[in-house]
Design an enzyme around this catalytic site. Structure first.
Site, PDB file in Angstrom:
ATOM      1  N   TYR A  54      -1.376   0.142  10.327  1.00  0.00           N
ATOM      2  CA  TYR A  54      -1.804  -0.814   9.093  1.00  0.00           C
ATOM      3  C   TYR A  54      -0.613  -0.636   8.018  1.00  0.00           C
ATOM      4  CZ  TYR A  54      -3.709  -1.323   4.154  1.00  0.00           C
ATOM      5  OH  TYR A  54      -3.852  -2.011   2.962  1.00  0.00           O
ATOM      6  N   THR A  83       0.661  -1.140   0.059  1.00  0.00           N
ATOM      7  CA  THR A  83      -0.062   0.003   0.225  1.00  0.00           C
ATOM      8  C   THR A  83       0.785   1.366   0.098  1.00  0.00           C
ATOM      9  OG1 THR A  83      -1.430   1.283   1.382  1.00  0.00           O
ATOM     10  CG2 THR A  83      -0.198  -0.335   2.591  1.00  0.00           C
TER      11      THR A  83
END
Ligand code: UFG
Length: 332
Positions: A146, A122
């Site tokens: 995350y 990501t």
């Protein structure tokens, strides 16, 4: 293709939003996608394109059994928890599920001799670097658990490349949007936190007005800017990445974004125009953890994989998401 028929690819998270689209693309490309999913955030109804194994990556024996049963030639690893806000309040959950689960998977793949690995990372690994061009060489400074968990898995992949010859393609996604044009699969999270599905819910009255999170950012209209990429273009890149692994010896990192940024207000305006409906909305404060601007500054995927996005213009992404939105959802 192996001697005994089409090659199998183990797709973790194949019952989720991106994983289910990847399974469709893999099947169209001549592979058999074997979904491995614990159904915590995925949907069994989304497993339409190949066999299904219900299992958890934290259960090493189950992962080993899947490799033994299906003898995949490669892994596509999508399974992860992915809510930025939750990762800040429950970091242990993210480190355990994302990092330890991935470590089990990587060790099992190496033990089984399955050494081609495509990983879903990501742009959140870059963190908040508003004035920096985000390409694959940009230093990674994630600002949430995350992003940190995904960066850690990138490190694990590199280490197993050295120790076991694991070859990886790491894709750092920007904002994934849209859905299968045939509406066989689509985006459906519970709870939903993403801008476009929340906006479509607001448009057709399934929930109240959309809240715009922050109107005082240093951008032309005061709202955050993101780089949106259509899920079908994104998964096409994964098939190209798999072919790249099969044709090359090394490992590679690729950003997946279009290089064009849209503000929240611009996405709202596009939705109004595509659906021809009003978008009920209110302006609210900033959401913790949001970066001002995340736009890919890389053309590596185009140059080295031959990746060409076909559906990543904003109107098409919203039209595809709207079609799915109106066609029904998964249920438990
Ligand atoms: N937004 C709103 N209102 C909402 C929801 C979102 O204004 O109700 C705004 C957000 O503040 C942000 C933009 O819309 O500016 C996009 O938000 P999303 O939640 O759709 O997506 P994010 O950019 O927060 O998150 C995405 C992925 C994450 C990934 C992250 C990287 O969903 O998995 O990009 O920054 F970590």
């Amino acid at each position: 293709m192996s001697g005994s028929g089409p090659d199998h690819v183990l797709v973790t998270g194949g019952a989720g939003y991106i994983g289910s689209h990847a399974c469709k693309a893999l099947k169209a490309a001549g592979f058999v996608p074997v979904t491995f999913d614990n159904l915590v955030t995925g949907w069994q109804e989304a497993v339409k394109f190949g066999p299904f194994v219900q299992g958890d990556l934290l259960d090493r024996a189950a992962v080993d059994a899947a490799f033994a049963a299906w003898k995949p030639v490669a892994v596509m690893h999508f399974a992860a928890l992915s809510q930025v806000g939750e990762s800040m309040s429950q970091p242990g959950k993210y480190w355990r599920n994302n990092v330890l689960g991935s470590l089990n998977l990587i060790e099992a793949a190496c033990a089984a001799g399955c050494l081609d690995f495509v990983f879903s990372s990501t742009c959140a690994t870059y963190g908040d670097q508003d004035n920096v061009v985000l390409d694959e060489g940009t230093a990674q400074h994630p600002i949430n658990a995350y992003g940190a968990s995904k960066r850690a898995i990138e490190d694990v992949l590199r280490d197993f490349g050295v120790s076991h010859g694991l070859r990886s393609v790491i894709f750092r996604y920007f904002n994934v949007a849209g859905g299968d044009p045939d509406a066989e699969v689509g985006e459906f999270h519970r709870p939903e936190t993403h801008l476009i599905p929340l906006m479509l819910d607001a448009i057709d009255g399934r929930r109240g007005a959309l809240t715009i999170f922050g109107t005082d950012y240093p951008t032309p209209d005061g709202t955050c800017i993101r780089d949106y990429v259509h899920v079908c273009d994104l998964v096409d890149a994964h098939v190209l990445g798999l072919r790249w692994l099969q044709a090359n010896k090394g490992s590679r990192v690729f950003n997946l974004g279009t290089g064009t940024g849209f503000s929240v207000r611009e996405v709202v305006a596009a939705s109004r125009s595509v659906t021809n409906r009003d978008v009920p909305m209110v302006e609210g404060p900033r959401r913790a953890g949001d970066c001002t601007k995340l736009v890919s500054g890389s053309t590596r995927a185009a140059a080295e994989l031959g990746w060409t996005p076909h559906r990543s213009d904003m109107a098409t992404m919203i039209a595809d998401a709207w079609r799915w939105h109106q066609s029904g959802h998964y249920s438990r």
